[in-house]
Design an enzyme around this catalytic site. Structure first.
Site, PDB file in Angstrom:
ATOM      1  N   GLN A 257       0.861  -1.191   0.000  1.00 48.51           N
ATOM      2  CA  GLN A 257       0.000   0.000   0.000  1.00 48.51           C
ATOM      3  C   GLN A 257       0.893   1.235   0.000  1.00 48.51           C
ATOM      4  OE1 GLN A 257      -2.194   1.678   3.370  1.00 48.51           O
ATOM      5  NE2 GLN A 257      -4.071   1.551   2.148  1.00 48.51           N
TER       6      GLN A 257
ATOM      7  N   HIS B 177      -2.967   4.457  -1.297  1.00 48.26           N
ATOM      8  CA  HIS B 177      -3.739   4.904  -0.137  1.00 48.26           C
ATOM      9  C   HIS B 177      -4.337   6.274  -0.490  1.00 48.26           C
ATOM     10  CE1 HIS B 177      -5.282   5.556   3.713  1.00 48.26           C
ATOM     11  NE2 HIS B 177      -4.284   5.124   4.469  1.00 48.26           N
TER      12      HIS B 177
ATOM     13  N   TYR C  42      -5.280  11.395   4.006  1.00 39.74           N
ATOM     14  CA  TYR C  42      -3.872  11.545   3.630  1.00 39.74           C
ATOM     15  C   TYR C  42      -3.773  12.210   2.248  1.00 39.74           C
ATOM     16  CZ  TYR C  42      -3.069   8.786   7.771  1.00 39.74           C
ATOM     17  OH  TYR C  42      -3.044   8.369   9.085  1.00 39.74           O
TER      18      TYR C  42
ATOM     19  N   HIS D 207      -8.831   8.326   4.027  1.00 36.20           N
ATOM     20  CA  HIS D 207      -8.608   8.685   5.439  1.00 36.20           C
ATOM     21  C   HIS D 207      -7.942  10.037   5.665  1.00 36.20           C
ATOM     22  CE1 HIS D 207      -8.354   4.005   6.122  1.00 36.20           C
ATOM     23  NE2 HIS D 207      -9.481   4.408   5.568  1.00 36.20           N
TER      24      HIS D 207
ATOM     25  N   ARG E 151      -7.656   2.791  -2.774  1.00 32.93           N
ATOM     26  CA  ARG E 151      -8.436   2.845  -1.539  1.00 32.93           C
ATOM     27  C   ARG E 151      -8.961   4.262  -1.374  1.00 32.93           C
ATOM     28  NH1 ARG E 151      -7.921   0.952   4.794  1.00 32.93           N
ATOM     29  NH2 ARG E 151      -9.312  -0.729   4.309  1.00 32.93           N
TER      30      ARG E 151
ATOM     31  N   GLY F  48      -9.577  -6.816   8.749  1.00 33.15           N
ATOM     32  CA  GLY F  48      -8.485  -6.160   9.434  1.00 33.15           C
ATOM     33  C   GLY F  48      -8.266  -6.746  10.815  1.00 33.15           C
ATOM     34  N   ARG F  49      -8.953  -6.175  11.808  1.00 37.27           N
ATOM     35  CA  ARG F  49      -8.670  -6.525  13.195  1.00 37.27           C
ATOM     36  C   ARG F  49      -8.887  -7.999  13.507  1.00 37.27           C
ATOM     37  NH1 ARG F  49     -12.460  -2.046  15.483  1.00 37.27           N
ATOM     38  NH2 ARG F  49     -13.425  -2.580  13.486  1.00 37.27           N
TER      39      ARG F  49
HETATM   40  C1  LIG Z   1      -3.826  -1.190  13.758  1.00 42.56           C
HETATM   41  C2  LIG Z   1      -4.459  -0.629  12.502  1.00 42.56           C
HETATM   42  C3  LIG Z   1      -3.662   0.001  11.545  1.00 42.56           C
HETATM   43  C4  LIG Z   1      -4.230   0.491  10.339  1.00 42.56           C
HETATM   44  N1  LIG Z   1      -3.407   1.034   9.368  1.00 42.56           N
HETATM   45  C5  LIG Z   1      -3.915   1.330   8.156  1.00 42.56           C
HETATM   46  C6  LIG Z   1      -3.053   1.675   7.059  1.00 42.56           C
HETATM   47  O1  LIG Z   1      -1.805   1.700   7.155  1.00 42.56           O
HETATM   48  N2  LIG Z   1      -3.640   1.981   5.865  1.00 42.56           N
HETATM   49  C7  LIG Z   1      -4.985   1.958   5.712  1.00 42.56           C
HETATM   50  O2  LIG Z   1      -5.467   2.248   4.608  1.00 42.56           O
HETATM   51  N3  LIG Z   1      -5.820   1.606   6.716  1.00 42.56           N
HETATM   52  C8  LIG Z   1      -5.317   1.254   7.917  1.00 42.56           C
HETATM   53  N4  LIG Z   1      -6.163   0.795   8.904  1.00 42.56           N
HETATM   54  C9  LIG Z   1      -7.594   0.593   8.617  1.00 42.56           C
HETATM   55  C10 LIG Z   1      -7.846  -0.885   8.211  1.00 42.56           C
HETATM   56  O3  LIG Z   1      -7.293  -1.157   6.918  1.00 42.56           O
HETATM   57  C11 LIG Z   1      -9.347  -1.229   8.128  1.00 42.56           C
HETATM   58  O4  LIG Z   1      -9.955  -0.426   7.151  1.00 42.56           O
HETATM   59  C12 LIG Z   1     -10.057  -1.039   9.467  1.00 42.56           C
HETATM   60  O5  LIG Z   1      -9.337  -1.669  10.518  1.00 42.56           O
HETATM   61  C13 LIG Z   1     -11.470  -1.615   9.407  1.00 42.56           C
HETATM   62  O6  LIG Z   1     -11.438  -2.997   9.161  1.00 42.56           O
HETATM   63  P1  LIG Z   1     -11.702  -4.071  10.383  1.00 42.56           P
HETATM   64  O7  LIG Z   1     -12.967  -3.643  11.013  1.00 42.56           O
HETATM   65  O8  LIG Z   1     -11.804  -5.400   9.675  1.00 42.56           O
HETATM   66  O9  LIG Z   1     -10.557  -3.969  11.314  1.00 42.56           O
HETATM   67  C14 LIG Z   1      -5.618   0.354  10.115  1.00 42.56           C
HETATM   68  C15 LIG Z   1      -6.417  -0.272  11.102  1.00 42.56           C
HETATM   69  C16 LIG Z   1      -5.854  -0.772  12.272  1.00 42.56           C
HETATM   70  C17 LIG Z   1      -6.746  -1.487  13.266  1.00 42.56           C
END
Ligand SMILES: Cc1cc2nc3c(=O)[nH]c(=O)nc-3n(C[C@H](O)[C@H](O)[C@H](O)COP(=O)(O)O)c2cc1C
Length: 364
Positions: free
Chosen positions: A103, A173, A178, A176, A226, A331-332
């Protein structure tokens, strides 16, 4: 979940790239790359998710090669010596049967005074004085045309390097709040030149990034974009108030060669616009005709803390069955449990772990 029939486990093609199933690891910054170098621990972290079945990994954000790109410590860089680490990560994920996109990230006006690698370089953004959003007292530098050209080159170089190293595609990316998103959002893009103006004019910077990448990587290399309505600075922000707006926003990107639209939402199932149950990923697919990737709280309860009921997977499968969107990012739930997909597939759902923020640092 019925193993054979599950649409989660069906393969999917993005151009020439075949994915073994519909489950994507969402990009997540973990800040464990000292001096921007992906280490053995990073390779093992991604390899583990690939070995346990995830179809595609989108890596944590990784910095392009421009002195203004970086903000946070511990984020990997996609240039210089960082590429050696990424080559190892790519190899390990492929050996485990997975596919992987880096990314590509420029943090825009989130950069703070003193951030490396050169602390004298200010934050770059579409307009100056974005500090009310970036929560810093230092003004953002409004990018000149020469700055814009240099940053676009850096994105294109990173994508060309990704292709050369054997990655399966790249993700931009563009979400969000950025840099790319700052150009898209009227509140942060106050430019009066050709990079500012109405919604379509505000896509110009991102579209030029995609065009430059396409020129370098040829027609077949997948490019994911994204995007999000919400910003870190404002969860209620919206780029598109209507499906027509969304079409105006995404069509120029599709025309420039985006292969996959990744609609970043906090809950994938929520309707994007009044009057229709269609999700943001669903609308992205409908207005562009391109594949779409959804994300947000898969496998987690409403508070995003515990493992959700198995019924939540039925609802997700229904979206894939009716082809509302094509892929789902997790993600999580995948952070908490690298075995998540295997457990879901084998009906061992009750063993899947929930997400516990306090444990995050141990969850590699
Ligand atoms: C610890 C953490 C770090 C994240 N870092 C990024 C990132 O570097 N780039 C990005 O586009 N989204 C980032 N996100 C957002 C996740 O890609 C994802 O959209 C978000 O966690 C929702 O998905 P989930 O509910 O399955 O966790 C991050 C989320 C978490 C929890």
């Amino acid at each position: 979940m019925n193993d054979r029939a599950s649409p989660l486990l069906e393969p999917f093609r993005i151009g020439a790239l075949e994915l073994r199933n519909r489950v994507v690891m969402a990009p997540m910054s973990r800040y464990f790359c000292p001096d921007g170098m992906p280490t053995e621990a990073v390779a093992a972290y991604y390899e583990r998710r690939a070995r346990h079945g995830v179809g595609l990994i989108i890596t944590e954000g990784t910095y392009i090669d421009h002195p203004s790109a970086a903000s946070y410590e511990g984020v990997p860089r996609f240039h210089g010596a960082g590429l050696d680490g990424w080559a190892m990560v790519r190899e390990r994920v492929h050996a485990a049967g997975g596919r992987i996109f880096p990314q590509l990230w420029h943090t825009g006006s989130f950069r703070r005074p003193g951030d490396g690698p050169d602390p004298t370089v200010p934050a770059f953004g579409p307009s100056e004085n974005l500090n009310e959003y970036a929560k810093t007292t230092e003004p953002t530098k409004a990018m000149t045309e020469a700055d814009i050209a240099a940053v676009i080159d850096a994105y294109a170089q990173a994508a060309a390097d990704a292709q050369r190293l054997g990655f399966d595609g790249v993700e931009l990316h563009g979400a969000h709040g950025y840099l790319i998103d700052e150009f898209l959002w009227a509140r942060t893009n106050r430019r009066s030149d050709r990079y500012g103006g109405d919604l379509v004019a505000r896509t110009r910077f991102g579209v030029e990034v995609v065009t430059a990448i396409r020129r370098r990587v040829g027609p077949d290399f997948p490019i994911s974009l994204r995007f999000s309505q919400w910003k870190q600075q404002d969860y209620t922000a919206r780029l598109a108030e209507t499906p027509d707006d969304l079409q105006r926003l995404l069509e120029p990107f599709a025309d420039a060669g985006v292969s996959l639209f990744h609609a970043s939402t906090r809950r994938y199932w929520e309707p994007a616009f009044e009057g229709s149950p269609l999700t943001l990923a669903g609308w992205a697919k409908r207005v562009t005709g391109r594949p779409a990737l959804a994300v947000g709280s898969v496998g987690l309860d409403q508070a995003g803390l515990r493992s959700a009921a198995p019924a939540s997977i039925d609802a997700l499968e229904a979206c894939l069955d009716r082809e509302e969107f094509d892929l789902i990012a997790v993600g999580r739930a995948l952070l908490a449990d690298p075995h998540w997909l295997e457990k879901v597939r084998n009906g061992r759902w009750s063993e899947a772990l929930g997400y516990d923020k306090a444990l995050l640092d141990q969850l590699y």
